[in-house]
Scaffold this motif. Structure first.
Motif, short mmCIF file in Angstrom:
data_model
loop_
_atom_site.label_atom_id
_atom_site.label_comp_id
_atom_site.label_asym_id
_atom_site.label_seq_id
_atom_site.Cartn_x
_atom_site.Cartn_y
_atom_site.Cartn_z
N VAL A 45 0.86 -1.18 0.00
CA VAL A 45 0.00 0.00 0.00
C VAL A 45 0.89 1.23 0.00
CG1 VAL A 45 -1.74 1.30 1.29
CG2 VAL A 45 -1.85 -1.21 1.22
N LEU A 46 0.60 2.17 -0.87
CA LEU A 46 1.37 3.41 -0.97
C LEU A 46 0.44 4.58 -0.67
CD1 LEU A 46 4.17 4.62 -1.71
CD2 LEU A 46 3.34 4.81 -4.07
N GLN A 47 0.86 5.44 0.25
CA GLN A 47 0.02 6.57 0.64
C GLN A 47 0.76 7.89 0.56
OE1 GLN A 47 -1.51 5.70 4.62
NE2 GLN A 47 -3.54 5.36 3.75
N ARG A 48 0.03 8.91 0.10
CA ARG A 48 0.52 10.28 0.19
C ARG A 48 -0.18 10.94 1.35
NH1 ARG A 48 -0.65 15.75 -3.07
NH2 ARG A 48 -2.72 15.20 -2.34
N ILE A 49 0.59 11.44 2.30
CA ILE A 49 0.02 12.03 3.51
C ILE A 49 -0.53 13.42 3.19
CG2 ILE A 49 0.53 12.83 5.85
CD1 ILE A 49 2.69 10.70 6.01
N LEU A 87 4.64 -0.56 8.76
CA LEU A 87 5.40 0.28 7.85
C LEU A 87 6.42 -0.53 7.07
CD1 LEU A 87 5.61 3.41 7.28
CD2 LEU A 87 7.53 3.41 8.88
N ILE A 88 6.53 -0.27 5.77
CA ILE A 88 7.55 -0.89 4.93
C ILE A 88 8.58 0.18 4.57
CG2 ILE A 88 8.05 -2.00 2.72
CD1 ILE A 88 5.24 -3.10 2.69
N PRO A 89 9.83 -0.02 4.93
CA PRO A 89 10.84 1.01 4.59
C PRO A 89 11.11 1.05 3.09
CG PRO A 89 11.88 -0.93 5.54
CD PRO A 89 10.40 -1.13 5.68
N GLY A 93 16.13 2.17 3.07
CA GLY A 93 15.94 2.04 4.51
C GLY A 93 15.18 3.17 5.16
N SER A 94 14.88 4.22 4.43
CA SER A 94 14.15 5.36 5.02
C SER A 94 12.68 5.00 5.23
CB SER A 94 14.27 6.60 4.14
OG SER A 94 13.80 6.34 2.83
N SER A 95 12.07 5.65 6.22
CA SER A 95 10.68 5.35 6.57
C SER A 95 9.67 6.01 5.64
CB SER A 95 10.39 5.77 8.01
OG SER A 95 11.20 5.06 8.92
N ARG A 106 4.57 7.14 2.04
CA ARG A 106 5.04 6.01 2.85
C ARG A 106 4.34 4.75 2.37
NH1 ARG A 106 1.56 6.92 7.56
NH2 ARG A 106 -0.54 7.09 6.74
N ALA A 107 4.98 3.61 2.64
CA ALA A 107 4.45 2.31 2.21
C ALA A 107 4.07 1.47 3.42
CB ALA A 107 5.48 1.58 1.36
N LEU A 108 3.00 0.69 3.24
CA LEU A 108 2.50 -0.17 4.30
C LEU A 108 2.27 -1.58 3.76
CD1 LEU A 108 -0.22 2.36 5.48
CD2 LEU A 108 1.85 1.82 6.76
N THR A 109 2.26 -2.54 4.64
CA THR A 109 1.99 -3.92 4.23
C THR A 109 0.57 -4.03 3.67
OG1 THR A 109 1.32 -4.43 6.51
CG2 THR A 109 3.58 -4.99 5.86
N TYR A 110 0.43 -4.90 2.70
CA TYR A 110 -0.88 -5.17 2.10
C TYR A 110 -1.35 -6.54 2.57
CZ TYR A 110 -4.44 -6.35 -1.37
OH TYR A 110 -5.61 -6.72 -1.99
N VAL A 111 -2.57 -6.60 3.08
CA VAL A 111 -3.13 -7.85 3.59
C VAL A 111 -3.83 -8.56 2.45
CG1 VAL A 111 -4.64 -8.92 5.29
CG2 VAL A 111 -3.38 -6.83 5.88
N GLU A 112 -3.22 -9.62 1.96
CA GLU A 112 -3.77 -10.37 0.83
C GLU A 112 -5.07 -11.06 1.21
OE1 GLU A 112 -2.65 -10.46 -2.20
OE2 GLU A 112 -0.54 -9.82 -2.10
N GLY A 113 -5.95 -11.20 0.22
CA GLY A 113 -7.20 -11.92 0.42
C GLY A 113 -8.16 -11.24 1.37
N SER A 114 -8.07 -9.90 1.44
CA SER A 114 -8.92 -9.17 2.38
C SER A 114 -9.96 -8.33 1.64
CB SER A 114 -8.07 -8.27 3.27
OG SER A 114 -7.42 -7.27 2.49
N ILE A 115 -10.97 -7.96 2.38
CA ILE A 115 -12.03 -7.11 1.85
C ILE A 115 -12.51 -6.21 2.98
CG2 ILE A 115 -13.88 -8.77 2.40
CD1 ILE A 115 -15.27 -7.90 -0.21
N CYS A 116 -13.03 -5.02 2.64
CA CYS A 116 -13.57 -4.14 3.68
C CYS A 116 -14.97 -3.69 3.27
CB CYS A 116 -12.66 -2.95 3.92
SG CYS A 116 -12.42 -1.86 2.50
#
Length: 360
Positions: A45-49, A87-89, A93-95, A106-116
């Motif tokens: 997951v990639l996010q712009r703050i 958080l995925i660096p 190595g930067s956060s 910033r990047a975050l882990t993606y939960v496979e096989g999920s739905i919301c």
């Protein structure tokens, strides 16, 4: 301002094969721009703050770094599948990374096989949303609260939001539409009731708590295979706070069967309330003290009033905080919350009885 697609040079900072990455918009969050990146070596997951909302994005990055370290150190405490969003660096190595316009990504882990889901449609979804919050609360035990700075000063402080609203009196739009009059009347009439939680907690000594800050059902991920909750996301607001705000917001979002868009259908479903509370206490067990449990109704009341007030204040400002197509969309969301609030108040006795029964 929202962006249609993250710059390729930003994607390259997080993966080696940016040119072949598939990018899609993810979720319908009110604040940040969020994308799912399917790259050759990984998906993330990639996010712009949104710096209009978070003027110091480094606080968010530092908080998430500390939270990710804590969550990653924990062992599994349940047989039910659970994956923390961490958080995925970047490759160096930067956060986080900064683009040419000064935006922070910033990047975050993606939960496979999920739905919301934007709102609950089944009792299982209600029960599992409560369970996810209770499980997450227990996973926060042991995280040093002093490491977690407040990303939004005054967040979930009703007195702060009321002061902002009062300052806008001289700037309000002309016109006496029924919608505006309704919101103004509710803000005035229900003010003291909504402040009970903060006033009561300030007089009593409860242990310092860390809360999620925005645990609506849309921030719970469910397993596509068995419909069980597997993660709680959107962690920007994790920090010192009142657990009753968390539980109240969870119930507010789950039990409003009409969803967030239509004030005509906004009612508080007591059956879903029972299921959600049952799930929460099943996971949290004896986490809450008896006095804290007794204030859960006041948490529902306070957070629903607060959100309606924030939507209405944002409408008066022209829609600067929450993402919306027009300011009138934000006004409509305020109406939904205030209509829901009146139904919650009408059902106070039953909500309190359910809380007492299920918290034992």
């Amino acid at each position: 301002m929202s962006v249609l697609k993250p710059p390729e040079n930003i994607i390259r900072r997080f993966c080696s094969h940016a040119e072949s990455a598939e990018i899609t918009t993810l979720g319908q969050g009110n604040i940040n721009d969020t994308f799912l990146v399917h790259a050759k070596e990984k998906s993330f997951v990639l996010q712009r703050i949104n710096t209009q909302v978070f003027p110091d994005p480094q606080i968010l990055i530092d908080n998430l770094h500390h939270l990710s370290q804590h969550l990653s150190s924990l062992k599994a405490t349940t047989k039910q599948r659970w994956e923390d969003a961490t958080l995925i660096p970047a490759l160096d190595g930067s956060s986080s990374v900064c683009d040419r316009e000064g935006s922070i990504w910033r990047a975050l882990t993606y939960v496979e096989g999920s739905i919301c889901f934007s709102h609950a449609t089944t009792l299982l979804q209600a029960e599992q949303t409560g369970w996810a919050l209770g499980h997450f609360h227990k996973r926060l035990i042991g995280l040093d609260a002093e490491k977690m700075k407040i990303p939004l000063p005054g967040f979930h402080c009703l007195g702060n939001y009321l002061e902002q609203y009062e300052r806008l009196k001289g700037e309000r739009r002309e016109g006496n539409s029924p919608e505006i009059a309704f919101c103004q009347q509710i803000i005035q009439d229900q003010r003291e009731g909504a402040l009970i939680l903060e006033k009561t907690v300030s007089k009593k000594k409860y242990p310092a708590r860390l809360s999620h800050g925005d645990p609506k059902i849309a921030n719970v991920l469910f397993d596509k295979q068995n419909s069980l909750a597997i993660s709680l996301i959107d962690l920007d607001t994790v920090g010192p706070g009142l657990l009753q705000h968390d539980i109240g917001d969870c119930l507010r979002s789950v039990c409003n069967r009409g969803g967030e868009e239509s004030s005509d259908k906004a009612t508080f479903d007591l059956t879903f309330c029972e299921a959600t509370l049952s799930g929460y206490f099943k996971a949290a067990e004896a986490f809450l003290l008896s006095g804290e449990s007794e204030l859960i109704y006041n948490g529902i009341q306070a957070i629903t009033y607060e959100l309606g007030l924030r939507f209405f204040t944002d409408y008066l400002r022209g829609g600067l905080y929450f993402k919306s197509n027009t300011p009138e969309d934000t006004l409509r969301k305020a109406q939904v919350q205030f209509t829901l609030l009146l139904d919650i108040i009408a059902k106070e006795d039953t909500i309190r009885k359910l809380t007492l029964q299920l918290s034992k």
